[in-house]
Design an enzyme around this catalytic site. Structure first.
Site, PDB file in Angstrom:
ATOM      1  N   LYS A 185      -7.796  -5.119  -2.203  1.00 36.57           N
ATOM      2  CA  LYS A 185      -8.755  -4.470  -1.308  1.00 36.57           C
ATOM      3  C   LYS A 185      -9.213  -3.149  -1.911  1.00 36.57           C
ATOM      4  O   LYS A 185      -8.406  -2.326  -2.332  1.00 36.57           O
ATOM      5  CB  LYS A 185      -8.132  -4.255   0.080  1.00 36.57           C
ATOM      6  CG  LYS A 185      -7.892  -5.551   0.823  1.00 36.57           C
ATOM      7  CD  LYS A 185      -7.453  -5.308   2.252  1.00 36.57           C
ATOM      8  CE  LYS A 185      -6.024  -4.820   2.319  1.00 36.57           C
ATOM      9  NZ  LYS A 185      -5.061  -5.845   1.801  1.00 36.57           N
ATOM     10  N   LYS A 218       0.847  -1.196   0.000  1.00 35.31           N
ATOM     11  CA  LYS A 218       0.000   0.000   0.000  1.00 35.31           C
ATOM     12  C   LYS A 218       0.877   1.238   0.000  1.00 35.31           C
ATOM     13  O   LYS A 218       2.115   1.156   0.044  1.00 35.31           O
ATOM     14  CB  LYS A 218      -0.931   0.018   1.208  1.00 35.31           C
ATOM     15  CG  LYS A 218      -0.236   0.105   2.560  1.00 35.31           C
ATOM     16  CD  LYS A 218      -1.197   0.371   3.708  1.00 35.31           C
ATOM     17  CE  LYS A 218      -2.287  -0.650   3.831  1.00 35.31           C
ATOM     18  NZ  LYS A 218      -3.092  -0.480   5.074  1.00 35.31           N
TER      19      LYS A 218
END
Length: 554
Positions: free
Chosen positions: A435, A377
């Site tokens: 996600k 991320k």
């Protein structure tokens, strides 16, 4: 529309009407308008169950409450979404024969495969009247027609009357739903070798074995989407075998008997409460618990009370099937994809550790430190963003193949195409999961984005994880307690509840332990992977152990 001529309709029916057919409800929005996107989701859902066909605007579809234009819209939606996936049928009974014929023509031009018609539910009180009514339809269409023999229409045909109907060239068979076992049995014995006869309940297979006839199609009921999940379609498996003459009673008793008993209890109770009316309200709410769109019923039908809904939910959730898993060491019998890359031989709590990384040295350190999932991320991008694809590619190449490497897209924009493209990229990079998080988005927007993202992953092994933030309400965002519903309705493989704030507060400051435990348990009951994150510390381990999510993020 299936490619057959009128004189080929019966042969087409013998060849095509097999296995499990589903009865579709008509989903409504909160204002009771037709929910087209909900219908599309429902069709995608039953397709995943292995259902081979579906019927729309039937009695369970509240056809009598729909305007002519709405019935046409439903047929258009069903034909369009089902094309290339499953066969379709449309019910065209109408008190106006002109409208009945026009509905039949619309079904044909839309691409529906066959028609269903019943007694016209007003005036017709003799078998001659019903025969002439059905013949009028048959004379004005080339499509195959199934006759629906049901007391819901005010008149039930005898087996002899049904035989006469099936002598009309393109009347190919009967859905024999008289709720009279003797009528069903006599119909099978009388005309079952000339026409397709289907009694929409499992008891008929036992009688078929006993009396020497065979029913080749379950046409049609709601049991596929009320008993099965995409991960575990035991009802459809049972019907597929039974319609081929292989009645597996042991399988039924092991996996389906309890669900059927619960269904009979609620079906019978709701029918009795409303003096014989089909229990559309019960079926719609049951379907919502299984991930289908429902939206309540139209007047004069009455929705279940809040108390009835809570009771049904408490009785159904423990029975929702989950896929069996025989791998060693893990007690996780849902979201089995998590086990497939787990290097643990034993795992006494079932929790896996997710470690967020922003560069390759962090990824290697997380791997060496024992992380089960290495999550790429970018914490410097807005609230939280996505890492560069080159990092994902390198991590996937250097991290052992048996380990999870996931991708966080972060808080995504309200642009379904843009997000779907990013999700597809994660699939192409061979990420284990991706996600997709939402803050300032309404429910329908988030649902649309996740649904399109799931479609973008077709053909890839990458799993889709929906994410909401426990502190969303601070930002005017989506209520995080909708997470399970959102994941189920969009077809996600799992979910994550995280936090966005960076002021020292953590997950438990926004959602208490008991609520998180309920959310996790509900998610697991649906076969979803469950993950919690949000500034969690060692001091939170006792609470996390009691909640027992599949994944804990740090």
């Amino acid at each position: 529309m299936a490619g057959y001529r009128k004189d080929e309709a019966q042969d087409w029916a013998w060849e095509s009407l097999k296995g499990q057919w589903s009865t579709l409800v008509t989903p409504f929005n909160q204002d009771k308008s037709y929910d087209e996107e909900g219908m599309r989701r429902n069709i995608r859902h039953i397709h995943k169950l292995g259902t081979v066909g579906a019927g729309c605007t039937w009695a369970m579809g509240e056809f009598w409450s729909l305007t002519f234009d709405e019935r046409c819209r439903v047929m258009d939606t069903v034909a369009d979404e089902s094309r290339g996936k499953i066969l379709t049928g449309a019910h065209v009974t109408h008190t106006s024969t002109k409208d009945m014929i026009e509905l039949a023509h619309r079904a044909e031009t839309s691409g529906i495969d066959l028609l269903m018609v019943a007694s016209p539910y007003m005036v017709a009180k003799t078998e001659d009247q019903v025969f002439e009514y059905v013949k009028l339809l048959a004379d004005n269409t080339d499509m195959a027609i199934m006759f629906y023999n049901s007391p819901q229409f005010g008149f039930v045909m005898s087996p002899q009357g049904l035989k006469r109907l099936c002598q009309i060239p393109n009347v190919v068979g009967v859905k024999e739903a008289s709720f009279n076992q003797q009528t069903s049995i006599e119909t099978h014995l009388l005309i079952g070798k000339q026409s397709v006869i289907s009694t929409p309940d499992e008891w008929i297979f036992h009688k078929a074995n006993e009396l020497g006839f065979q029913q080749q199609v379950m046409f049609a009921n709601t049991s596929d989407w009320r008993f099965d999940t995409p991960e575990c379609n035991r009802y459809v498996q049972f019907i597929d075998k039974a319609t081929k003459g292989d009645l597996d009673t042991e399988f039924y008793n092991k996996y389906l008997k309890d669900l059927k008993a619960l269904s009979d209890k609620w079906w019978g109770g709701t029918v009795k409460k409303y003096s014989g009316v089909l229990p559309a309200s019960m079926c719609k709410y049951w379907g919502e618990l299984m991930g289908m769109a429902g939206g309540g019923v139209r007047s004069p039908l009455i929705d279940l009370t809040d108390e009835e809904k809570e009771t049904l939910k408490s009785e159904l959730l423990p029975l929702i099937p989950t896929a069996e898993h025989t791998g060693s060491g893990s007690s996780r019998d849902h979201a089995v994809w998590l086990n497939e890359k787990s290097s643990r031989d034993t795992d006494f709590s079932g929790m896996m550790l997710l470690v967020s990384v922003q560069d390759m040295p962090e990824a290697i350190e997380a791997d060496m430190g024992g992380a089960d999932i290495i999550d790429v991320k970018n914490l410097q991008e807005a609230l939280v963003g996505s890492g560069h694809p080159n990092l994902v590619d390198e991590a996937r190449k250097k991290i052992p193949a048996e380990k999870h490497v996931s991708v966080t897209l972060g808080v995504v924009p309200n642009q379904a195409g843009t997000v779907a493209m990013a999700v597809r990229a994660a699939g192409m990079l061979n990420a284990t999961s991706v996600k997709v998080g939402f803050c300032e988005a309404d429910y329908e927007t988030a649902l649309d984005i996740l649904t399109q993202s799931k479609e973008a992953l077709y053909g890839y092994d990458t799993k889709l994880i929906g994410s909401l933030f426990a502190d969303n309400l601070l930002f005017g965002g989506l209520e995080p307690r909708l997470m399970v519903k959102l994941a189920r309705e969009s077809g996600c493989d799992g979910f994550l509840i995280d936090t966005l704030t960076k002021d020292g507060r953590n997950l438990f400051d926004f959602i208490p332990e008991n609520e998180l435990r309920d959310i996790v348990m509900e998610g697991k009951s649906y076969g979803l992977s469950t993950a919690l994150s949000g500034h969690l510390k060692l001091s939170d381990l006792d609470e996390l152990a009691r909640i027992n999510p599949d994944i804990v993020g740090v």
